[in-house]
Design a protein around this motif. Structure first.
Motif, mmCIF file in Angstrom:
data_model
loop_
_atom_site.group_PDB
_atom_site.id
_atom_site.type_symbol
_atom_site.label_atom_id
_atom_site.label_comp_id
_atom_site.label_asym_id
_atom_site.label_seq_id
_atom_site.Cartn_x
_atom_site.Cartn_y
_atom_site.Cartn_z
ATOM 1 N N CYS A 13 -10.550 1.575 3.264
ATOM 2 C CA CYS A 13 -9.881 1.724 1.970
ATOM 3 C C CYS A 13 -10.463 0.722 0.977
ATOM 4 N N TYR A 14 -10.262 1.016 -0.295
ATOM 5 C CA TYR A 14 -10.742 0.113 -1.341
ATOM 6 C C TYR A 14 -9.660 -0.068 -2.391
ATOM 7 N N ARG A 15 -9.737 -1.202 -3.070
ATOM 8 C CA ARG A 15 -8.834 -1.460 -4.190
ATOM 9 C C ARG A 15 -9.689 -1.630 -5.444
ATOM 10 N N PRO A 16 -9.384 -0.870 -6.513
ATOM 11 C CA PRO A 16 -10.149 -1.012 -7.757
ATOM 12 C C PRO A 16 -9.899 -2.370 -8.411
ATOM 13 N N ARG A 17 -10.741 -2.705 -9.354
ATOM 14 C CA ARG A 17 -10.591 -3.945 -10.102
ATOM 15 C C ARG A 17 -9.292 -3.934 -10.906
ATOM 16 N N VAL A 18 -8.854 -5.115 -11.267
ATOM 17 C CA VAL A 18 -7.620 -5.261 -12.036
ATOM 18 C C VAL A 18 -7.685 -4.435 -13.313
ATOM 19 N N ASP A 19 -6.598 -3.734 -13.570
ATOM 20 C CA ASP A 19 -6.429 -2.924 -14.778
ATOM 21 C C ASP A 19 -7.363 -1.715 -14.860
ATOM 22 N N VAL A 20 -8.026 -1.377 -13.742
ATOM 23 C CA VAL A 20 -8.820 -0.149 -13.698
ATOM 24 C C VAL A 20 -7.897 0.992 -13.258
ATOM 25 N N GLY A 21 -7.685 1.943 -14.144
ATOM 26 C CA GLY A 21 -6.783 3.044 -13.807
ATOM 27 C C GLY A 21 -7.393 3.990 -12.800
ATOM 28 N N ARG A 22 -8.692 4.268 -12.954
ATOM 29 C CA ARG A 22 -9.378 5.189 -12.055
ATOM 30 C C ARG A 22 -10.775 4.663 -11.791
ATOM 31 N N ALA A 23 -11.069 4.394 -10.524
ATOM 32 C CA ALA A 23 -12.409 3.938 -10.158
ATOM 33 C C ALA A 23 -13.379 5.112 -10.272
ATOM 34 N N ARG A 24 -14.542 4.859 -10.835
ATOM 35 C CA ARG A 24 -15.554 5.908 -10.998
ATOM 36 C C ARG A 24 -16.817 5.623 -10.195
ATOM 37 N N GLY A 25 -16.820 4.481 -9.494
ATOM 38 C CA GLY A 25 -17.980 4.135 -8.693
ATOM 39 C C GLY A 25 -17.840 2.745 -8.119
ATOM 40 N N PRO A 26 -18.833 2.273 -7.370
ATOM 41 C CA PRO A 26 -18.759 0.968 -6.719
ATOM 42 C C PRO A 26 -18.523 -0.196 -7.684
ATOM 43 N N ALA A 27 -18.982 -0.080 -8.920
ATOM 44 C CA ALA A 27 -18.806 -1.166 -9.887
ATOM 45 C C ALA A 27 -17.330 -1.410 -10.198
ATOM 46 N N ASP A 28 -16.483 -0.434 -9.944
ATOM 47 C CA ASP A 28 -15.052 -0.566 -10.221
ATOM 48 C C ASP A 28 -14.260 -1.067 -9.010
ATOM 49 N N VAL A 29 -14.938 -1.370 -7.905
ATOM 50 C CA VAL A 29 -14.264 -1.791 -6.671
ATOM 51 C C VAL A 29 -14.103 -3.299 -6.634
ATOM 52 N N GLN A 30 -12.871 -3.742 -6.402
ATOM 53 C CA GLN A 30 -12.588 -5.168 -6.271
ATOM 54 C C GLN A 30 -12.705 -5.616 -4.818
ATOM 55 N N ARG A 31 -12.142 -4.825 -3.896
ATOM 56 C CA ARG A 31 -12.167 -5.157 -2.478
ATOM 57 C C ARG A 31 -12.401 -3.891 -1.660
ATOM 58 N N PHE A 32 -13.144 -4.032 -0.572
ATOM 59 C CA PHE A 32 -13.358 -2.940 0.362
ATOM 60 C C PHE A 32 -12.909 -3.431 1.737
ATOM 61 N N TYR A 33 -12.027 -2.662 2.379
ATOM 62 C CA TYR A 33 -11.431 -3.089 3.642
ATOM 63 C C TYR A 33 -11.763 -2.122 4.774
ATOM 64 N N MET A 34 -11.860 -2.691 5.967
ATOM 65 C CA MET A 34 -11.864 -1.921 7.203
ATOM 66 C C MET A 34 -10.681 -2.412 8.034
ATOM 67 N N ILE A 35 -9.855 -1.497 8.499
ATOM 68 C CA ILE A 35 -8.677 -1.838 9.299
ATOM 69 C C ILE A 35 -8.861 -1.222 10.682
ATOM 70 N N VAL A 36 -8.702 -2.015 11.733
ATOM 71 C CA VAL A 36 -8.842 -1.498 13.090
ATOM 72 C C VAL A 36 -7.547 -1.733 13.863
ATOM 73 N N ARG A 37 -7.125 -0.686 14.575
ATOM 74 C CA ARG A 37 -5.923 -0.775 15.409
ATOM 75 C C ARG A 37 -6.260 -0.283 16.812
ATOM 76 N N PRO A 38 -6.257 -1.178 17.802
ATOM 77 C CA PRO A 38 -6.571 -0.758 19.171
ATOM 78 C C PRO A 38 -5.512 0.170 19.735
ATOM 79 N N ASP A 39 -5.933 1.063 20.627
ATOM 80 C CA ASP A 39 -5.022 2.048 21.208
ATOM 81 C C ASP A 39 -3.910 1.403 22.027
ATOM 82 N N ARG A 40 -4.235 0.374 22.757
ATOM 83 C CA ARG A 40 -3.294 -0.161 23.738
ATOM 84 C C ARG A 40 -2.496 -1.356 23.246
ATOM 85 N N ARG A 41 -2.633 -1.686 21.971
ATOM 86 C CA ARG A 41 -1.904 -2.837 21.442
ATOM 87 C C ARG A 41 -1.404 -2.518 20.043
ATOM 88 N N ALA A 42 -0.199 -2.950 19.734
ATOM 89 C CA ALA A 42 0.400 -2.695 18.426
ATOM 90 C C ALA A 42 0.003 -3.804 17.462
#
Length: 248
Positions: A13-42
């Protein structure tokens, strides 16, 4: 053949820059995240990815990652992706836009020869689009992954908590034995906020390189794990990046 150490769900997932209503490309991205959840652990581990995109396996690029949030409560994680309003002295009220889901699938952490890989296979969107292309979220890919010794060298400074050292227990701290980097074995090294990793693009054909398969399910907007596991609010987070691959 690779030895599988952990398997589970991966979310991008990504979060756009502050006060950006609609991201139109990478230049509008503030943060890019990867979230991992293992099968056997909560447990959910959110990782900030440097360069605001994954490293390109074809160019064997490398980039930093920072574990900035670890929680067993999906509601807390979802809240962290909600919009926020705050006030500054010089610019007055500012709005931090909600995070946008940009992909989900299956991941595995595996030991291969003398190093470890983090590999994934994408389930959504069914047809990757501009968002996935621009953020280098391939249909499947693998990365050599290493963990930085928190006692050697300065932090990467990827976020406001970038200077925070991971509180490794003695058992995990002993794994470093004075080395600057170690393999991601055991995967529990990711359970500690402040942990820093390096991802090096390795391959786009995971089966050929590692001998493992993901057999991604044909997820739908109704069955997507973003909603069933993370409880993402459909009316708060723009869903086009996840469903059609378009920027939003």
């Amino acid at each position: 053949m690779a030895e599988e150490l952990e398997r589970g769900h991966v979310f991008f997932c990504y979060r756009p820059r502050v006060d950006v209503g609609r991201a139109r490309g990478p230049a509008d991205v503030q943060r890019f995240y990867m979230i991992v959840r293992p099968d056997r652990r909560a447990v959910f581990r959110r990782i900030i990815i440097g360069r605001k995109r994954l490293p390109d396996p074809r160019a064997h690029e490398r980039t930093w990652g920072l574990v900035d949030l670890v929680t067993g409560d999906p509601e807390r994680l979802e809240d962290e992706l909600d919009p926020r309003q705050y006030r500054t002295k010089t610019r007055g009220p500012r709005t931090e836009p909600p995070g946008r889901p940009a992909g989900e699938g299956i991941y595995a952490i595996v030991r291969h020869v003398n190093h470890t890989h983090l590999a994934y296979g994408l389930e959504l969107p069914a047809s990757p689009g501009p968002v996935q292309r621009d953020l280098d979220i391939a249909r499947e890919a693998s990365f050599v992954v290493m963990v930085k010794n928190p006692d050697v060298g300065p932090p990467t400074g990827l976020g406001p908590r970038g200077s925070r050292k991971p509180a490794y227990p003695p058992r995990l701290r002993a794994e470093f034995s004075g080395r600057r980097f170690i393999e991601l074995d055991p995967p529990e090294l990711l359970d500690h906020p402040g942990a820093e990793i390096v991802l090096v693009g390795a391959a786009l054909d995971v089966g050929r390189e590692l001998g493992i398969t993901f057999d991604p399910e044909h997820e739908t907007p109704e069955s997507a794990a973003f909603f069933s596991e993370l409880g993402l609010e459909r009316d708060v987070h723009p869903l086009a990046p996840l469903l059609t691959g378009d920027w939003a």
